[in-house]
Design an enzyme around this catalytic site. Structure first.
Site, PDB file in Angstrom:
ATOM      1  N   ASP A  67       0.816  -1.212   0.000  1.00  0.00           N
ATOM      2  CA  ASP A  67       0.000   0.000   0.000  1.00  0.00           C
ATOM      3  C   ASP A  67       0.848   1.260   0.000  1.00  0.00           C
ATOM      4  OD1 ASP A  67       0.957  -0.380   2.583  1.00  0.00           O
ATOM      5  OD2 ASP A  67      -0.998  -0.854   3.433  1.00  0.00           O
ATOM      6  N   ASP A 136      -7.410  -2.579  14.251  1.00  0.00           N
ATOM      7  CA  ASP A 136      -8.817  -2.692  13.828  1.00  0.00           C
ATOM      8  C   ASP A 136      -9.045  -3.887  12.906  1.00  0.00           C
ATOM      9  OD1 ASP A 136      -7.668  -1.886  11.439  1.00  0.00           O
ATOM     10  OD2 ASP A 136      -8.898  -0.086  11.189  1.00  0.00           O
ATOM     11  N   HIS A 138      -7.297  -4.633  10.132  1.00  0.00           N
ATOM     12  CA  HIS A 138      -6.991  -4.470   8.703  1.00  0.00           C
ATOM     13  C   HIS A 138      -5.727  -5.234   8.311  1.00  0.00           C
ATOM     14  CE1 HIS A 138      -4.537  -0.510   9.523  1.00  0.00           C
ATOM     15  NE2 HIS A 138      -3.705  -1.527   9.453  1.00  0.00           N
ATOM     16  N   GLU A 143      -9.584  -1.573   5.385  1.00  0.00           N
ATOM     17  CA  GLU A 143     -10.238  -1.280   6.657  1.00  0.00           C
ATOM     18  C   GLU A 143     -11.508  -2.128   6.807  1.00  0.00           C
ATOM     19  OE1 GLU A 143      -8.431   0.109   8.602  1.00  0.00           O
ATOM     20  OE2 GLU A 143      -7.798   2.152   8.125  1.00  0.00           O
TER      21      GLU A 143
HETATM   22  P1  PGA Z   1       2.437  -1.974  12.554  1.00  0.00           P
HETATM   23  O1  PGA Z   1       1.169  -1.805  11.578  1.00  0.00           O
HETATM   24  O2  PGA Z   1       3.238  -3.056  11.940  1.00  0.00           O
HETATM   25  O3  PGA Z   1       3.153  -0.674  12.493  1.00  0.00           O
HETATM   26  O4  PGA Z   1       1.878  -2.314  13.876  1.00  0.00           O
HETATM   27  C1  PGA Z   1       0.514  -2.947  11.142  1.00  0.00           C
HETATM   28  C2  PGA Z   1      -0.590  -2.575  10.182  1.00  0.00           C
HETATM   29  O5  PGA Z   1      -1.205  -1.517  10.369  1.00  0.00           O
HETATM   30  O6  PGA Z   1      -0.848  -3.341   9.258  1.00  0.00           O
END
Ligand code: PGA
Length: 262
Positions: A67, A136, A138, A143
């Site tokens: 992304d 959350d 995702h 999302e």
């Molecule tokens: P993080 O983010 O590895 O910084 O915890 C994970 C994500 O949002 O997919």
């Protein structure tokens, strides 16, 4: 179901996954890796960089990031173009032209998703997709509510995600509102999935993804649809898994012919 592996530390997770990637690259020197950003995959990149220093050649490996933020210049240090260059392409000695990140420039954004899908298909698809998981639920920036059939497209970030990512910016208002992300359908096309999660803050999302009902409300539950998905977690992130003892047992008893990856 996903294979769940509980490890003692982030660096142990990194070592385990780096070893699997090395095996893949030995079989296929131009393997296609699906690259995640954020803190979670860093132990994997560190462990791979160590292997590169010890002689592993990743120069033919190709990559596709999950992304990118929309509207953040690629020169911004927190754009995923910059992050992937700094944390992956450079340290691992990948060929920059072979490492792709979705195009988050507003001009032409309507077709950027389709172009990215075409590039993945032209590369023959992703061999191994690394995934983190948001608090959350995702994966990528898909999302809650994201279709399991979705392909690369623009998604609006939740407030929760923007707050979680505010640590990379001056404050939450600096975190872009939109992203362009591989869809759940894109991710499910990868030949192998490796989802990593560390820390108590991820425990609820991990349990929902691995054991909860299959639901777009927990986008990471889509991994249950994948025949070769492995979840690598530390004790804290594993804390809410109901079948934890079974996973430990299954890993300890793993038959040598088991086709699952790690
Ligand atoms: P993080 O983010 O590895 O910084 O915890 C994970 C994500 O949002 O997919």
């Amino acid at each position: 179901m996903a294979e769940v592996i509980v490890v003692g530390s982030r660096s142990a997770a990194g070592a385990l996954v780096a070893e699997a990637i090395e095996r893949l690259v030995q079989q296929r020197p131009d393997a296609v890796l699906g690259l995640a950003t954020g803190d979670t995959p860093l132990p994997v990149y560190r462990a791979l960089a160590e292997r590169v220093r010890a002689g592993l050649d990743l120069s033919r490996v190709r990559g596709f990031a999950l992304d990118e933020y929309v509207g953040l210049p690629v020169t911004h240090p927190e754009s995923y173009h910059a992050v992937i260059a700094r944390q992956v392409t450079g340290p691992l000695g990948l060929e920059p032209a072979a490492v792709h990140v979705p195009d988050g420039r507003p001009l032409g954004i309507e077709t950027a998703g389709e172009r990215y899908e075409d590039a993945i298909l032209a590369a023959g698809g992703v061999d191994l997709q690394l995934l983190g998981i948001g608090t959350d639920g995702h994966i990528g920036f898909n999302e809650p509510g994201s279709s399991f059939a979705s392909l690369t497209r623009v998604k609006t970030l939740t407030r929760q995600t923007r707050e979680d990512n505010a640590r990379f910016f001056d404050d939450v208002e600096q975190v872009p509102v939109h992203s362009i992300t591989q869809g759940l359908g894109t991710i499910l096309r990868a030949r192998r999935l490796v989802l990593l999660a560390f820390g108590r803050g991820k425990a609820r999302a991990v349990a929902a993804a691995v054991e909860g009902p299959l639901t777009a409300s927990v986008p990471a539950s889509a991994i249950q649809l994948h025949p070769r998905a492995t979840v690598v977690v530390d004790e804290e992130a594993a804390a809410e898994l109901a079948e934890l003892e079974y996973y430990r047992d299954a890993f300890a008893q793993k038959p040598i012919w088991d086709p699952i990856i790690l």
